[in-house]
Design a protein around this motif. Structure first.
Motif, mmCIF file in Angstrom:
data_model
loop_
_atom_site.group_PDB
_atom_site.id
_atom_site.type_symbol
_atom_site.label_atom_id
_atom_site.label_comp_id
_atom_site.label_asym_id
_atom_site.label_seq_id
_atom_site.Cartn_x
_atom_site.Cartn_y
_atom_site.Cartn_z
ATOM 1 N N SER A 12 -18.420 -16.549 16.577
ATOM 2 C CA SER A 12 -18.208 -15.961 15.257
ATOM 3 C C SER A 12 -17.914 -14.481 15.398
ATOM 4 O O SER A 12 -18.628 -13.766 16.100
ATOM 5 C CB SER A 12 -19.455 -16.141 14.388
ATOM 6 N N CYS A 13 -16.891 -14.058 14.721
ATOM 7 C CA CYS A 13 -16.490 -12.657 14.762
ATOM 8 C C CYS A 13 -17.338 -11.869 13.764
ATOM 9 O O CYS A 13 -17.375 -12.198 12.582
ATOM 10 C CB CYS A 13 -15.018 -12.522 14.422
ATOM 11 N N SER A 14 -18.004 -10.843 14.230
ATOM 12 C CA SER A 14 -18.847 -10.048 13.325
ATOM 13 C C SER A 14 -18.017 -9.121 12.443
ATOM 14 O O SER A 14 -18.522 -8.568 11.482
ATOM 15 C CB SER A 14 -19.863 -9.231 14.129
ATOM 16 N N TRP A 15 -16.727 -8.975 12.742
ATOM 17 C CA TRP A 15 -15.858 -8.102 11.949
ATOM 18 C C TRP A 15 -15.221 -8.858 10.785
ATOM 19 O O TRP A 15 -15.272 -8.428 9.658
ATOM 20 C CB TRP A 15 -14.790 -7.497 12.844
ATOM 21 N N HIS A 17 -15.705 -12.426 10.367
ATOM 22 C CA HIS A 17 -16.514 -13.619 10.132
ATOM 23 C C HIS A 17 -15.759 -14.925 10.355
ATOM 24 O O HIS A 17 -16.186 -15.982 9.903
ATOM 25 C CB HIS A 17 -17.133 -13.610 8.731
ATOM 26 N N ILE A 59 -23.092 -14.966 8.740
ATOM 27 C CA ILE A 59 -23.209 -15.493 10.094
ATOM 28 C C ILE A 59 -24.464 -14.910 10.730
ATOM 29 O O ILE A 59 -25.056 -13.976 10.213
ATOM 30 C CB ILE A 59 -21.960 -15.178 10.947
ATOM 31 N N PHE A 60 -24.854 -15.477 11.828
ATOM 32 C CA PHE A 60 -26.027 -15.024 12.573
ATOM 33 C C PHE A 60 -27.293 -15.099 11.718
ATOM 34 O O PHE A 60 -28.167 -14.243 11.795
ATOM 35 C CB PHE A 60 -25.824 -13.613 13.134
ATOM 36 N N LYS A 62 -27.940 -14.528 8.590
ATOM 37 C CA LYS A 62 -28.169 -13.410 7.673
ATOM 38 C C LYS A 62 -27.304 -13.590 6.432
ATOM 39 O O LYS A 62 -26.277 -14.260 6.470
ATOM 40 C CB LYS A 62 -27.785 -12.074 8.314
ATOM 41 N N GLN A 68 -32.350 -11.083 6.464
ATOM 42 C CA GLN A 68 -32.616 -12.172 7.399
ATOM 43 C C GLN A 68 -34.018 -12.703 7.126
ATOM 44 O O GLN A 68 -34.987 -11.946 7.130
ATOM 45 C CB GLN A 68 -32.496 -11.697 8.843
#
Length: 118
Positions: A12-15, A17, A59-60, A62, A68
């Motif tokens: 998953s891309c944190s930028w 998503h 993602i992650f 959160k 979270q």
């Protein structure tokens, strides 16, 4: 080691998503197509979330606004940013993420799955 048919992962891309699925029986690499904000995120569900505010599950594990909680999951229902009870910080983050998708990559055929034999 080279990937095998029995290994599978999701990046998953944190930028932006976007999630990229890699592996499985056919060693597939797939990326989801563009979806409008109201169809991209599920509503976050967890015991510790404040009542009366609808958060987007990001993602992650959160929310899009960064909360979270243990055991947080996306519900079976979409998070709808246009609703009055939608978290403003989640709405703002969703708008920023949505703007990151290039206009040229928003068509039906912009994202594809590629499979190869091992």
């Amino acid at each position: 080691m080279p990937p095998t048919a029995w290994e599978e992962g999701i990046w998953s891309c944190s930028w932006c998503h976007a999630a990229t699925h890699v592996g499985g029986e056919w060693f597939e690499i797939s990326r989801p197509p563009y979806l409008p904000m109201g169809m991209r995120w599920g509503k976050a569900v967890a015991d510790g979330l404040p009542a009366g505010i609808s958060h987007a599950f990001g993602i992650f594990d959160k929310t899009l606004c960064g909360i979270q909680e243990a055991g947080m999951l996306p519900s079976d229902h979409w998070w709808l940013p246009e609703r009055k009870d939608a978290c403003g910080d989640c709405r703002e983050a969703a708008g920023v993420i949505d703007d990151r998708w290039p206009r040229a990559m928003r068509g039906e055929d912009a994202r594809v799955s590629v499979a190869r034999g091992l």
